[in-house]
Motif scaffolding. Structure first.
Motif, PDB file in Angstrom:
ATOM      1  N   MET A 136       1.002  -0.719   0.083  1.00 17.29           N
ATOM      2  CA  MET A 136      -0.246   0.154   0.166  1.00 17.29           C
ATOM      3  C   MET A 136       0.850   1.118   0.161  1.00 17.29           C
ATOM      4  N   PHE A 137       0.754   2.215  -0.886  1.00 12.38           N
ATOM      5  CA  PHE A 137       1.063   3.356  -0.910  1.00 12.38           C
ATOM      6  C   PHE A 137       1.345   4.892  -0.052  1.00 12.38           C
ATOM      7  N   ALA A 138       1.991   4.886   0.637  1.00 10.80           N
ATOM      8  CA  ALA A 138       1.913   6.218   1.155  1.00 10.80           C
ATOM      9  C   ALA A 138       0.281   6.928   1.542  1.00 10.80           C
ATOM     10  N   ALA A 139       0.753   7.894  -0.033  1.00 10.76           N
ATOM     11  CA  ALA A 139      -1.061   8.312   0.235  1.00 10.76           C
ATOM     12  C   ALA A 139      -1.956   7.417   0.281  1.00 10.76           C
ATOM     13  N   GLU A 140      -2.327   6.539  -0.029  1.00 11.84           N
ATOM     14  CA  GLU A 140      -3.269   5.305  -0.177  1.00 11.84           C
ATOM     15  C   GLU A 140      -3.204   4.995   1.732  1.00 11.84           C
ATOM     16  N   ARG A 141      -2.487   4.822   2.109  1.00 11.47           N
ATOM     17  CA  ARG A 141      -2.878   4.745   4.134  1.00 11.47           C
ATOM     18  C   ARG A 141      -3.115   5.867   4.762  1.00 11.47           C
ATOM     19  N   ARG A 142      -2.847   6.767   4.306  1.00 11.35           N
ATOM     20  CA  ARG A 142      -2.471   8.231   5.189  1.00 11.35           C
ATOM     21  C   ARG A 142      -4.061   9.070   4.696  1.00 11.35           C
ATOM     22  N   GLN A 143      -4.358   7.880   3.851  1.00 13.75           N
ATOM     23  CA  GLN A 143      -6.440   8.250   3.291  1.00 13.75           C
ATOM     24  C   GLN A 143      -7.025   7.510   4.168  1.00 13.75           C
ATOM     25  N   LEU A 144      -6.471   6.145   3.788  1.00 16.30           N
ATOM     26  CA  LEU A 144      -7.413   5.077   5.443  1.00 16.30           C
ATOM     27  C   LEU A 144      -7.352   5.586   6.335  1.00 16.30           C
ATOM     28  N   ILE A 145      -5.673   6.333   7.002  1.00 20.72           N
ATOM     29  CA  ILE A 145      -5.695   6.303   8.770  1.00 20.72           C
ATOM     30  C   ILE A 145      -6.867   7.211   9.104  1.00 20.72           C
ATOM     31  N   LEU A 146      -7.410   8.235   7.799  1.00 14.80           N
ATOM     32  CA  LEU A 146      -7.649   9.518   8.212  1.00 14.80           C
ATOM     33  C   LEU A 146      -8.978   9.160   7.788  1.00 14.80           C
ATOM     34  N   GLU A 147      -9.520   8.674   7.168  1.00 13.36           N
ATOM     35  CA  GLU A 147     -10.954   8.237   7.004  1.00 13.36           C
ATOM     36  C   GLU A 147     -11.359   7.283   8.434  1.00 13.36           C
ATOM     37  N   MET A 148     -10.677   6.127   9.203  1.00 11.70           N
ATOM     38  CA  MET A 148     -10.779   5.611  10.387  1.00 11.70           C
ATOM     39  C   MET A 148     -10.942   6.324  11.808  1.00 11.70           C
ATOM     40  N   VAL A 149      -9.837   7.451  11.423  1.00 14.19           N
ATOM     41  CA  VAL A 149      -9.763   8.665  13.003  1.00 14.19           C
ATOM     42  C   VAL A 149     -11.533  10.601  12.538  1.00 14.19           C
ATOM     43  N   ARG A 150     -11.299   9.563  11.500  1.00 16.20           N
ATOM     44  CA  ARG A 150     -13.153  10.704  10.905  1.00 16.20           C
ATOM     45  C   ARG A 150     -14.374  10.124  11.427  1.00 16.20           C
ATOM     46  N   ALA A 151     -13.693   8.349  11.032  1.00 14.00           N
ATOM     47  CA  ALA A 151     -15.207   7.985  11.928  1.00 14.00           C
ATOM     48  C   ALA A 151     -15.527   7.386  13.488  1.00 14.00           C
ATOM     49  N   ASN A 152     -14.286   7.061  13.758  1.00 16.27           N
ATOM     50  CA  ASN A 152     -13.999   7.236  15.257  1.00 16.27           C
ATOM     51  C   ASN A 152     -13.769   7.937  16.255  1.00 16.27           C
ATOM     52  N   GLY A 153     -12.967   9.389  16.065  1.00 14.49           N
ATOM     53  CA  GLY A 153     -12.806   9.759  17.102  1.00 14.49           C
ATOM     54  C   GLY A 153     -11.790   9.876  17.308  1.00 14.49           C
ATOM     55  N   ALA A 154     -10.761   8.662  17.541  1.00 18.24           N
ATOM     56  CA  ALA A 154      -9.905   8.298  18.318  1.00 18.24           C
ATOM     57  C   ALA A 154      -9.509   6.918  17.636  1.00 18.24           C
ATOM     58  N   VAL A 155      -7.883   6.808  17.828  1.00 21.85           N
ATOM     59  CA  VAL A 155      -8.004   5.588  17.390  1.00 21.85           C
ATOM     60  C   VAL A 155      -6.094   4.873  17.663  1.00 21.85           C
ATOM     61  N   SER A 156      -5.779   4.168  17.892  1.00 26.80           N
ATOM     62  CA  SER A 156      -4.777   3.882  18.715  1.00 26.80           C
ATOM     63  C   SER A 156      -3.874   3.863  17.603  1.00 26.80           C
ATOM     64  N   LEU A 157      -2.189   3.746  17.260  1.00 26.01           N
ATOM     65  CA  LEU A 157      -1.817   3.175  16.780  1.00 26.01           C
ATOM     66  C   LEU A 157      -1.314   2.088  16.809  1.00 26.01           C
ATOM     67  N   ARG A 158      -1.907   1.102  17.826  1.00 24.88           N
ATOM     68  CA  ARG A 158      -1.988   0.048  17.204  1.00 24.88           C
ATOM     69  C   ARG A 158      -2.942  -0.970  16.511  1.00 24.88           C
ATOM     70  N   GLU A 159      -4.057  -0.176  16.742  1.00 33.00           N
ATOM     71  CA  GLU A 159      -4.718  -0.094  16.061  1.00 33.00           C
ATOM     72  C   GLU A 159      -4.867  -0.137  14.618  1.00 33.00           C
ATOM     73  N   LEU A 160      -4.532   1.294  13.989  1.00 33.36           N
ATOM     74  CA  LEU A 160      -4.007   1.977  12.606  1.00 33.36           C
ATOM     75  C   LEU A 160      -3.516   0.341  11.953  1.00 33.36           C
ATOM     76  N   ALA A 161      -2.550   0.266  12.596  1.00 34.11           N
ATOM     77  CA  ALA A 161      -0.842  -0.989  12.172  1.00 34.11           C
ATOM     78  C   ALA A 161      -1.764  -2.028  11.358  1.00 34.11           C
ATOM     79  N   ARG A 162      -2.348  -2.381  12.268  1.00 34.73           N
ATOM     80  CA  ARG A 162      -3.580  -3.428  12.021  1.00 34.73           C
ATOM     81  C   ARG A 162      -4.206  -3.121  11.082  1.00 34.73           C
TER      82      ARG A 162
END
Length: 315
Positions: free
Chosen positions: A1-27
């Motif tokens: 997965m390219f960096a841009a795709e990763r960051r977009q997915l990370i951003l979507e997770m945070v927007r959906a959940n409000g707060a996400v741990s690094l462990r969960e993001l890495a998983r």
């Protein structure tokens, strides 16, 4: 997965959940926490999110509350370890109150095995977890159903708690700081949690590491009323979480760390290993039993892989 795709997915997770741990993001993005941390820094530099104690949150001073479907998939391993450890604080025949939340729901599942227990709760999820426990009596508050977290709130819930007295209250929330204590993003939930606290001789807060240092809008339990914090082991690099735990310990909160792996990462407050007297008049009451799954940090209890306790008390 390219960096841009990763960051977009990370951003979507945070927007959906409000707060996400690094462990969960890495998983979820299937990469290392080191890589995720770089991505989070890059997104923070763009003003799209904020870094907080081993995780990422929506930008701004206060985090918003996630709904139950989102919360139930966050930090699941940590919540399980915390619930396992917290269940050891409950004795046969006790009367306790258990607040709403995904971590308290995990606790309730373990309490089903405690004979003679009486549980007062405003959470439909907690009640459901105990519904088929023949030896546990469940008492529900009145109130209006708040669908986002399946909890009863409002004046009906608060009035039903008047005159109640139990040994312990088990609560979770959206954030925990040494300065303000436990907090949540919803006013009605905060008001009921305060009523639960007033009914208990001791207050036990269940909060995973992502909530340490996070401040939300409505205070539920000030730090001086928190008897014990049950949390999971902070990340090795998370100095801010260790600082927050030290500050809580300095104010007399007893810290129980679940999910220890036998190394030194889970020793957030090395200066507080000494045995100290019980702090404060509220916390000085009989604790109702020692932890069965862990011992004072530095000892080697049976079953230490289940958790370790740093019993951190005021001088």
């Amino acid at each position: 997965m390219f960096a841009a795709e990763r960051r977009q997915l990370i951003l979507e997770m945070v927007r959906a959940n409000g707060a996400v741990s690094l462990r969960e993001l890495a998983r979820v993005v299937q990469t290392s926490e080191v890589t995720v941390r770089r991505d989070v820094r890059a997104l923070e530099a763009e003003g799209l999110l904020d870094r907080r104690h081993g995780g990422a949150v929506l930008p701004g001073g206060f985090t918003r509350e996630s709904g139950f479907p989102q919360k139930s998939h966050l930090a699941t391993a940590e919540k399980t370890a915390i619930a396992d450890l917290a269940a050891g604080l409950v004795e046969e025949g006790e009367a306790i109150v258990v607040g709403a939340g995904t971590t308290t729901q995990e606790l309730a599942r373990r309490l089903a095995r405690v004979p003679g227990l009486t549980v007062v709760t405003n959470s439909l999820l907690v009640a459901q977890a105990l519904a088929h426990a023949n030896r546990v009596e469940v008492v529900m508050t009145g109130g209006t159903l708040r669908g986002s977290n399946y909890a009863l709130v409002g004046s009906g819930a608060e009035q039903s708690l008047q005159g109640l007295r139990v040994s312990k209250a088990f609560l979770s929330g959206s954030g925990l700081t040494a300065e303000r204590g436990l907090s949540t993003s919803n006013m009605l939930s905060a008001s009921v949690d305060r009523a639960l606290v007033q009914a208990a001789a001791e207050v036990v807060v269940l909060a995973d590491h992502t909530k340490l240092g996070t401040d939300t809008m409505f205070q539920t339990v000030p730090t001086d009323l928190i008897t014990r914090l049950v949390t999971d082991e902070p990340l090795a690099h998370d100095d801010r979480a260790a600082t927050e735990l030290q500050a809580l310990a300095d104010q007399g909160v007893q810290i129980a760390v679940a999910g220890g792996s036998g190394n030194q990462r889970g020793e957030p407050v090395p200066a507080a290993r000494q045995q100290r007297g019980l702090p404060g008049p509220r916390r000085g009451q009989a604790p109702g039993g020692a932890l069965r799954t862990a011992s004072v940090l530095g000892e080697q209890p049976a079953g230490a892989e289940r958790g370790r306790v740093a019993d951190l008390r005021r001088r």
